[in-house]
Scaffold this active site. Structure first.
Site, mmCIF file in Angstrom:
data_model
loop_
_atom_site.group_PDB
_atom_site.id
_atom_site.type_symbol
_atom_site.label_atom_id
_atom_site.label_comp_id
_atom_site.label_asym_id
_atom_site.label_seq_id
_atom_site.Cartn_x
_atom_site.Cartn_y
_atom_site.Cartn_z
ATOM 1 N N ASP A 145 0.804 -1.224 0.000
ATOM 2 C CA ASP A 145 0.000 0.000 0.000
ATOM 3 C C ASP A 145 0.836 1.274 0.000
ATOM 4 O O ASP A 145 0.337 2.352 0.329
ATOM 5 C CB ASP A 145 -0.953 0.007 1.197
ATOM 6 C CG ASP A 145 -0.205 0.009 2.534
ATOM 7 O OD1 ASP A 145 1.030 -0.157 2.522
ATOM 8 O OD2 ASP A 145 -0.863 0.169 3.582
ATOM 9 N N ASP A 146 2.112 1.159 -0.378
ATOM 10 C CA ASP A 146 2.977 2.342 -0.452
ATOM 11 C C ASP A 146 3.764 2.345 -1.759
ATOM 12 O O ASP A 146 4.948 2.643 -1.783
ATOM 13 C CB ASP A 146 3.924 2.401 0.752
ATOM 14 C CG ASP A 146 4.739 1.126 0.928
ATOM 15 O OD1 ASP A 146 4.614 0.205 0.087
ATOM 16 O OD2 ASP A 146 5.509 1.037 1.901
ATOM 17 N N ASP A 167 9.729 -12.717 2.902
ATOM 18 C CA ASP A 167 10.560 -12.364 1.752
ATOM 19 C C ASP A 167 11.965 -12.962 1.874
ATOM 20 O O ASP A 167 12.506 -13.506 0.905
ATOM 21 C CB ASP A 167 10.627 -10.851 1.548
ATOM 22 C CG ASP A 167 10.895 -10.090 2.837
ATOM 23 O OD1 ASP A 167 10.903 -10.697 3.930
ATOM 24 O OD2 ASP A 167 11.105 -8.857 2.758
ATOM 25 N N SER A 176 9.020 -1.644 8.622
ATOM 26 C CA SER A 176 10.485 -1.701 8.636
ATOM 27 C C SER A 176 11.096 -0.451 9.247
ATOM 28 O O SER A 176 12.317 -0.307 9.273
ATOM 29 C CB SER A 176 11.017 -1.884 7.213
ATOM 30 O OG SER A 176 10.620 -0.805 6.391
#
Length: 444
Positions: A210-211, A287, A318
């Site tokens: 969403d960024d 990830d 993060s």
């Protein structure tokens, strides 16, 4: 004689009195019986009246029941007819889509949580280029949690489908001090991908966060990538991201590479790959988990030289790590590349080894110190050999590219080789100790 006659009269009087008493008593009894009979008759008439009323009511209810049964039957027939119409329309719709070659290429899912302003910016960026490919790339927003602003924002767009992941199970971290957010993110990813692959039955899914903003050719790029995924099973995913995609390290929007390092940040995978990953999906750090050799099993990833996504998320899980140095300076492609007209067969596994080896053969090797200065003084592409991770990190630090490794692989590396442009169109190849051998090049 006279006395007997007198006694006889007395006797007659007594008999008469007795007879009268008996008649009175009989009359009284008859009268009482008549009253009882009248009551019984009245009760019987009332009972018959009630029975007739009940019979009439039962008859009415039976008529209503019959009427309802007929109505239900008519409704079932109407539902069946409508079902047949819907199925016919669906078949016609599917045939139409097939005829128009508009079957979905991939679902696009935006992973969201509690940043409504970021989500709005991401959605608007996607919708800027989406209208012409809406059927090929249906959009979903998957929200983790119940943030009302995010839900309202997502549901305010008719062009997308909203999904909500509500997870109330307590998070138990494996090590002290770990952020719970990474565990919740991993749970959300698994849930969302299960929904899209197994509930909605898509063949491919593109994962965004969403960024992110996307490039003008984002959808064409992934449509071309879908064809590569179908043809070459040694490709695990298509990524829109280059970790060394900062403005000073990229030039050519047409160049793509294979990589042994999973880039993430805007990537597409297939249902068969998810069938493999879903049952063993990690509790956290998904990830980095995908970057382990035991999970990608030698398969590689397609990445662009110039990124097709831009990450503007300075504030998130993060905590802004790497943002100023590596994310903010990323170059987002602004060229509308016609990927349909480009032959990407050079990216197939058997061809890319030779293609990449040929690129490397045409480089000038550099040695010693002052490598940045030497690079600037050479015309054409150069290669610099490193001996181990520490040596690589030292060289990477001089040029300003990512130093990080995961499971023995530097970011963006292919066969241990990291390639980037430096200041101009000149390419720099950082070559590992076994890289030339893996490419079939004699070390000279």
């Amino acid at each position: 004689m006279g006395r007997w006659s007198c006694d006889f009269r007395y006797l007659l009087i007594l008999v008469a009195v007795a007879f009268i008493y008996t008649q009175v008593k009989l009359f009284s009894t008859q009268s009482e019986y008549a009253d009882r009979v009248a009551d019984a008759v009245e009760a019987e008439n009332h009972c018959r009246s009630q029975m007739r009323l009940l019979i009439e009511q039962i008859g009415t209810h039976q008529e209503n029941i019959v009427g309802l049964e007929e109505k239900v039957k008519r409704q079932e027939q109407e539902c069946e007819r409508l079902r047949a119409v819907v199925q016919d329309l669906e078949k016609k719709g599917v045939r139409s889509l097939i005829q128009d070659a508009q079957v979905p290429v991939a679902a696009v899912v935006i992973m969201a949580c509690n940043r409504a302003d970021y989500l709005e910016r991401t959605i608007n960026s996607i919708l800027k280029y989406h209208s012409s490919v809406a059927v090929k790339f249906p959009i979903f927003v998957s929200q983790d949690g119940s943030n009302a602003d995010v839900r309202t924002k997502a549901m305010g767009y008719d062009q997308l489908t909203y999904m909500q992941h509500l997870d109330y199970e307590p998070v138990v971290t494996e090590r002290p001090g770990e952020l719970i957010a990474y565990y919740k993110i991993a749970r959300h990813y698994k849930w969302a991908l299960d929904q899209l692959f197994y509930k909605h039955n898509f063949d491919r899914v593109i994962i965004l966060e969403d960024d992110m903003e996307i490039a003008p050719d984002f959808f064409d790029y992934f449509e071309a990538g879908a064809d590569l995924l179908d043809k070459d099973k040694s490709i695990m995913a298509i990524s829109s991201w280059n970790d060394n995609g900062q403005k000073q390290f990229v030039r050519d929007p047409y160049t793509l590479y294979r990589s042994d390092f999973f880039p993430g940040l805007g990537w597409m995978l297939t249902k068969p790959t998810w069938d493999e990953l879903s049952p063993k999906w990690p509790k956290a750090y998904w990830d980095d988990w995908l970057r382990l050799k035991e999970n990608h099993k030698g398969r590689q990833f397609i990445r662009p030289e110039v990124c097709r996504t831009y990450n503007f998320g300075e504030h998130g899980s993060s905590l802004g790590q790497f943002f100023q140095q590596y994310l903010k300076p990323i170059k987002l492609n602004d060229v509308q590349v016609d990927w349909k007209s480009i032959d990407l067969s050079y990216l197939m596994e058997d061809k890319f080894v030779k293609h990449f080896a040929d690129l490397l053969k045409n480089t000038k090797p550099l040695f010693g110190n002052d490598l940045v200065l030497k690079t600037n003084n050479v015309n054409g592409d150069v290669r610099i050999h490193y001996t181990d991770q520490s040596h690589f990190e030292n060289i990477a630090r001089q040029f300003g590219i990512f130093e990080e490794w995961k499971d023995g692989v530097p970011r963006t590396a292919y066969k241990g080789i990291v390639v980037f442009r430096y200041q101009t169109s000149k390419r720099v190849f950082l070559v590992g100790p076994n890289s030339l051998q893996q490419l079939g090049i004699q070390n000279s």
